[in-house]
Design an enzyme around this catalytic site. Structure first.
Site, PDB file in Angstrom:
ATOM      1  N   ASP A  12      -1.416  -0.789  -5.955  1.00 14.15           N
ATOM      2  CA  ASP A  12      -2.263   0.063  -5.124  1.00 14.15           C
ATOM      3  C   ASP A  12      -2.715   1.243  -5.981  1.00 14.15           C
ATOM      4  O   ASP A  12      -1.868   1.953  -6.530  1.00 14.15           O
ATOM      5  CB  ASP A  12      -1.483   0.545  -3.900  1.00 14.15           C
ATOM      6  CG  ASP A  12      -2.328   1.434  -2.998  1.00 14.15           C
ATOM      7  OD1 ASP A  12      -3.541   1.565  -3.243  1.00 14.15           O
ATOM      8  OD2 ASP A  12      -1.767   2.017  -2.051  1.00 14.15           O
TER       9      ASP A  12
ATOM     10  N   LYS B 168       0.836  -1.199   0.000  1.00 17.56           N
ATOM     11  CA  LYS B 168       0.000   0.000   0.000  1.00 17.56           C
ATOM     12  C   LYS B 168       0.869   1.245   0.000  1.00 17.56           C
ATOM     13  O   LYS B 168       1.956   1.261   0.582  1.00 17.56           O
ATOM     14  CB  LYS B 168      -0.918   0.020   1.229  1.00 17.56           C
ATOM     15  CG  LYS B 168      -1.899  -1.136   1.282  1.00 17.56           C
ATOM     16  CD  LYS B 168      -2.931  -0.984   0.203  1.00 17.56           C
ATOM     17  CE  LYS B 168      -3.960  -2.106   0.288  1.00 17.56           C
ATOM     18  NZ  LYS B 168      -4.785  -2.173  -0.890  1.00 17.56           N
ATOM     19  N   CYS B 169       0.369   2.301  -0.627  1.00 14.69           N
ATOM     20  CA  CYS B 169       1.044   3.587  -0.585  1.00 14.69           C
ATOM     21  C   CYS B 169       1.075   4.092   0.852  1.00 14.69           C
ATOM     22  O   CYS B 169       0.092   3.885   1.567  1.00 14.69           O
ATOM     23  CB  CYS B 169       0.337   4.598  -1.482  1.00 14.69           C
ATOM     24  SG  CYS B 169       1.284   4.952  -2.968  1.00 14.69           S
ATOM     25  N   PRO B 170       2.145   4.648   1.306  1.00  9.55           N
ATOM     26  CA  PRO B 170       3.274   5.194   0.546  1.00  9.55           C
ATOM     27  C   PRO B 170       4.468   4.263   0.404  1.00  9.55           C
ATOM     28  O   PRO B 170       5.547   4.730   0.021  1.00  9.55           O
ATOM     29  CB  PRO B 170       3.645   6.422   1.366  1.00  9.55           C
ATOM     30  CG  PRO B 170       3.443   5.966   2.772  1.00  9.55           C
ATOM     31  CD  PRO B 170       2.217   5.075   2.707  1.00  9.55           C
ATOM     32  N   ILE B 171       4.322   2.972   0.690  1.00 10.49           N
ATOM     33  CA  ILE B 171       5.472   2.061   0.622  1.00 10.49           C
ATOM     34  C   ILE B 171       6.150   2.085  -0.754  1.00 10.49           C
ATOM     35  O   ILE B 171       7.384   2.171  -0.820  1.00 10.49           O
ATOM     36  CB  ILE B 171       5.077   0.620   1.020  1.00 10.49           C
ATOM     37  CG1 ILE B 171       4.559   0.593   2.467  1.00 10.49           C
ATOM     38  CG2 ILE B 171       6.255  -0.342   0.847  1.00 10.49           C
ATOM     39  CD1 ILE B 171       5.555   1.061   3.510  1.00 10.49           C
TER      40      ILE B 171
END
Length: 81
Positions: free
Chosen positions: A44, A17-20
């Site tokens: 994502d 998932k963002c921000p990963i």
């Protein structure tokens, strides 16, 4: 995908998932030469807009976003500095 620059580095952020995906990009973009392309693989939906926004914020160039056959995108970023 047609006429796509071969990435110097591919970051596999599928399933994250963002921000990963952005964090992974920020950590690794300086390991490629100037003007090289980094591909961020992400699925994502937030990454589709957030990675190009990060590029504008950090003065790197968003080259393009290309749909992956299995879902998600290969988001290409050119290192500018």
């Amino acid at each position: 995908m047609t006429d796509v620059t071969q990435p110097a580095l591919t970051i596999d952020a599928l399933g994250k998932k963002c921000p990963i995906p952005i964090i992974m990009l920020a950590e690794q973009i300086n390991y490629v030469p100037l003007n090289a392309v980094v591909a961020v693989l992400a699925d994502d939906p937030a990454a589709y807009t957030d990675v190009p926004a990060w590029c504008r914020l950090k003065s790197h160039r968003h080259v393009g976003s290309y749909e992956l056959p299995g879902g998600g995108w290969a988001i290409h970023v050119r290192r500018n500095y």
